[in-house]
Design a protein around this motif. Structure first.
Motif, mmCIF file in Angstrom:
data_model
loop_
_atom_site.group_PDB
_atom_site.id
_atom_site.type_symbol
_atom_site.label_atom_id
_atom_site.label_comp_id
_atom_site.label_asym_id
_atom_site.label_seq_id
_atom_site.Cartn_x
_atom_site.Cartn_y
_atom_site.Cartn_z
ATOM 1 N N LYS A 1 9.299 22.505 1.366
ATOM 2 C CA LYS A 1 8.216 22.135 0.481
ATOM 3 C C LYS A 1 8.162 20.861 0.675
ATOM 4 O O LYS A 1 7.189 20.024 -0.652
ATOM 5 N N ASN A 2 8.786 20.124 1.295
ATOM 6 C CA ASN A 2 8.690 18.180 1.633
ATOM 7 C C ASN A 2 6.932 18.244 1.190
ATOM 8 O O ASN A 2 6.448 19.317 2.878
ATOM 9 N N TRP A 3 7.036 17.192 1.307
ATOM 10 C CA TRP A 3 5.431 16.442 1.604
ATOM 11 C C TRP A 3 5.400 15.585 2.873
ATOM 12 O O TRP A 3 6.025 14.404 2.542
ATOM 13 N N LEU A 4 4.398 15.875 3.921
ATOM 14 C CA LEU A 4 4.915 15.381 4.787
ATOM 15 C C LEU A 4 3.775 14.463 5.419
ATOM 16 O O LEU A 4 3.780 13.211 5.740
ATOM 17 N N PHE A 5 2.567 14.756 4.939
ATOM 18 C CA PHE A 5 2.013 13.948 5.641
ATOM 19 C C PHE A 5 0.606 14.083 4.858
ATOM 20 O O PHE A 5 0.449 15.215 4.434
ATOM 21 N N THR A 6 -0.970 13.427 4.756
ATOM 22 C CA THR A 6 -1.840 14.069 4.261
ATOM 23 C C THR A 6 -3.110 13.257 5.340
ATOM 24 O O THR A 6 -2.591 12.077 6.240
ATOM 25 N N ARG A 7 -4.238 14.347 6.105
ATOM 26 C CA ARG A 7 -5.271 13.722 6.092
ATOM 27 C C ARG A 7 -6.048 13.812 5.774
ATOM 28 O O ARG A 7 -7.126 14.902 5.069
ATOM 29 N N PRO A 8 -6.827 13.032 5.817
ATOM 30 C CA PRO A 8 -8.306 12.332 4.881
ATOM 31 C C PRO A 8 -9.330 12.592 5.722
ATOM 32 O O PRO A 8 -9.610 12.609 6.946
ATOM 33 N N GLN A 9 -10.007 13.284 5.433
ATOM 34 C CA GLN A 9 -11.217 13.995 6.544
ATOM 35 C C GLN A 9 -12.144 13.206 6.953
ATOM 36 O O GLN A 9 -12.411 12.242 5.783
ATOM 37 N N GLY A 10 -12.047 13.371 8.162
ATOM 38 C CA GLY A 10 -13.489 12.136 8.576
ATOM 39 C C GLY A 10 -12.788 11.134 9.037
ATOM 40 O O GLY A 10 -13.668 9.998 9.071
ATOM 41 N N MET A 11 -11.075 10.677 8.647
ATOM 42 C CA MET A 11 -10.890 9.367 9.178
ATOM 43 C C MET A 11 -9.819 9.378 10.337
ATOM 44 O O MET A 11 -9.175 10.419 10.890
ATOM 45 N N PRO A 12 -10.128 8.307 11.252
ATOM 46 C CA PRO A 12 -9.454 8.055 12.348
ATOM 47 C C PRO A 12 -7.487 8.387 11.910
ATOM 48 O O PRO A 12 -7.071 7.852 12.811
ATOM 49 N N PHE A 13 -7.373 8.271 10.555
ATOM 50 C CA PHE A 13 -5.996 7.917 10.678
ATOM 51 C C PHE A 13 -5.050 8.938 9.756
ATOM 52 O O PHE A 13 -5.947 9.678 9.323
ATOM 53 N N VAL A 14 -3.679 9.259 10.145
ATOM 54 C CA VAL A 14 -3.287 10.174 9.216
ATOM 55 C C VAL A 14 -2.036 9.456 8.280
ATOM 56 O O VAL A 14 -1.671 7.881 8.522
ATOM 57 N N ASN A 15 -2.235 9.579 7.249
ATOM 58 C CA ASN A 15 -1.083 8.945 6.169
ATOM 59 C C ASN A 15 -0.178 9.729 5.975
ATOM 60 O O ASN A 15 0.445 10.923 4.993
ATOM 61 N N PHE A 16 1.244 8.580 6.663
ATOM 62 C CA PHE A 16 1.844 9.767 7.242
ATOM 63 C C PHE A 16 2.789 9.354 6.205
ATOM 64 O O PHE A 16 3.625 8.132 5.375
ATOM 65 N N ARG A 17 4.182 10.143 5.223
ATOM 66 C CA ARG A 17 5.020 10.382 4.958
ATOM 67 C C ARG A 17 6.899 9.061 5.328
ATOM 68 O O ARG A 17 6.958 9.895 6.060
ATOM 69 N N PRO A 18 6.630 7.767 5.681
ATOM 70 C CA PRO A 18 7.622 7.568 6.316
ATOM 71 C C PRO A 18 9.333 7.539 6.088
ATOM 72 O O PRO A 18 10.135 7.348 6.846
ATOM 73 N N THR A 19 9.575 8.219 5.133
ATOM 74 C CA THR A 19 10.513 7.991 4.868
ATOM 75 C C THR A 19 10.398 10.043 5.414
ATOM 76 O O THR A 19 11.931 10.358 5.431
ATOM 77 N N MET A 20 10.176 10.236 6.122
ATOM 78 C CA MET A 20 10.429 11.559 6.515
ATOM 79 C C MET A 20 11.246 11.018 7.984
ATOM 80 O O MET A 20 12.225 11.472 9.094
ATOM 81 N N LEU A 21 10.617 9.454 8.380
ATOM 82 C CA LEU A 21 11.450 9.171 9.719
ATOM 83 C C LEU A 21 13.007 9.485 9.839
ATOM 84 O O LEU A 21 13.782 9.268 8.595
ATOM 85 N N ASN A 22 13.516 9.634 11.025
ATOM 86 C CA ASN A 22 15.011 10.018 11.228
ATOM 87 C C ASN A 22 15.456 8.382 10.908
ATOM 88 O O ASN A 22 16.482 8.105 11.016
ATOM 89 N N ASP A 23 15.176 6.914 11.330
ATOM 90 C CA ASP A 23 15.092 5.844 10.625
ATOM 91 C C ASP A 23 14.207 5.580 10.311
ATOM 92 O O ASP A 23 13.524 4.985 10.122
ATOM 93 N N ALA A 24 13.897 5.659 8.310
ATOM 94 C CA ALA A 24 12.934 4.510 7.647
ATOM 95 C C ALA A 24 14.097 3.338 7.234
ATOM 96 O O ALA A 24 13.171 3.087 6.251
ATOM 97 N N SER A 25 15.289 3.149 7.510
ATOM 98 C CA SER A 25 15.895 1.822 7.456
ATOM 99 C C SER A 25 14.537 0.333 6.471
ATOM 100 O O SER A 25 15.000 -0.137 5.976
ATOM 101 N N TRP A 26 13.829 0.419 7.935
ATOM 102 C CA TRP A 26 13.116 -0.946 7.636
ATOM 103 C C TRP A 26 11.758 -0.915 7.414
ATOM 104 O O TRP A 26 11.005 -1.406 7.379
ATOM 105 N N VAL A 27 11.314 0.295 7.050
ATOM 106 C CA VAL A 27 10.226 0.445 6.237
ATOM 107 C C VAL A 27 10.172 -0.491 5.005
ATOM 108 O O VAL A 27 10.700 0.087 3.782
ATOM 109 N N GLN A 28 8.769 -1.343 5.052
ATOM 110 C CA GLN A 28 9.052 -2.148 3.293
ATOM 111 C C GLN A 28 7.209 -1.628 3.253
ATOM 112 O O GLN A 28 5.961 -1.830 4.649
ATOM 113 N N PRO A 29 6.487 -1.911 2.403
ATOM 114 C CA PRO A 29 5.436 -1.411 1.926
ATOM 115 C C PRO A 29 4.623 -3.290 2.231
ATOM 116 O O PRO A 29 5.082 -3.849 1.246
#
Ligand SMILES: [Zn+2]
Ligand SMILES: [Zn+2]
Length: 154
Positions: free
Chosen positions: A81-109
């Motif tokens: 039940k992890n929240w993985l990503f969101t697909r906003p309808q009609g948008m050319p992108f996915v909102n991906f939760r980077p905490t799911m990356l195998n290496d998330a150590s570099w991620v900074q907002p």
């Protein structure tokens, strides 16, 4: 493009859903809104906007959860039940939760939204802060700045 060390592999907590990212993110964001607090169980959500063609589920079958809205489809692992990503309808992108990356150590907002709901102590270090969501006309500037100076994998 090699700066980003693509492709990236990602997985939910239990490993049933695996994802692959093959395109550089457009921007990284933290969102402090009450929905993100509840959906993540944390103080804020982290997001990478990934071009839709550069994002794939390679294993498992995510299910719709969260707010169950067609225009903002929240995808979850059916098992952990992890929240993985969101697909906003009609948008050319996915909102991906980077905490799911195998290496998330570099991620900074790079930017943060909804700081009107920010919890005390939830300091992200983002360069840009918005009371609510960034106005649409601001995204061009954010994406250009992020491409130039956003945090990248080490
Ligand atoms: Zn939010
Ligand atoms: Zn899972």
């Amino acid at each position: 493009m090699s700066d980003w060390k693509l492709p990236w592999s990602a997985s939910c907590q239990c490993g049933q859903v695996k994802m692959r990212i093959t395109a550089p993110p457009m921007v990284s964001m933290a969102c402090h809104c009450r929905s993100c607090q509840r959906l993540t169980g944390g103080a804020y959500s982290l997001t990478l906007l990934i071009p839709a063609e550069g994002f794939a589920v390679v294993e498992g079958e995510p299910v719709i959860g969260g707010m169950h809205r067609a225009e903002l489809a929240h995808h979850f692992c059916p098992h952990c039940k992890n929240w993985l990503f969101t697909r906003p309808q009609g948008m050319p992108f996915v909102n991906f939760r980077p905490t799911m990356l195998n290496d998330a150590s570099w991620v900074q907002p790079y930017a943060e939204s909804c700081i009107e709901d920010r919890l005390p102590g939830a300091i992200t270090g983002a360069k840009y802060s918005f009371e609510g969501f960034p106005p649409p006309e601001k995204y061009g500037e954010l994406m250009a700045g992020y491409a130039r100076e956003g945090a990248k994998p080490q």
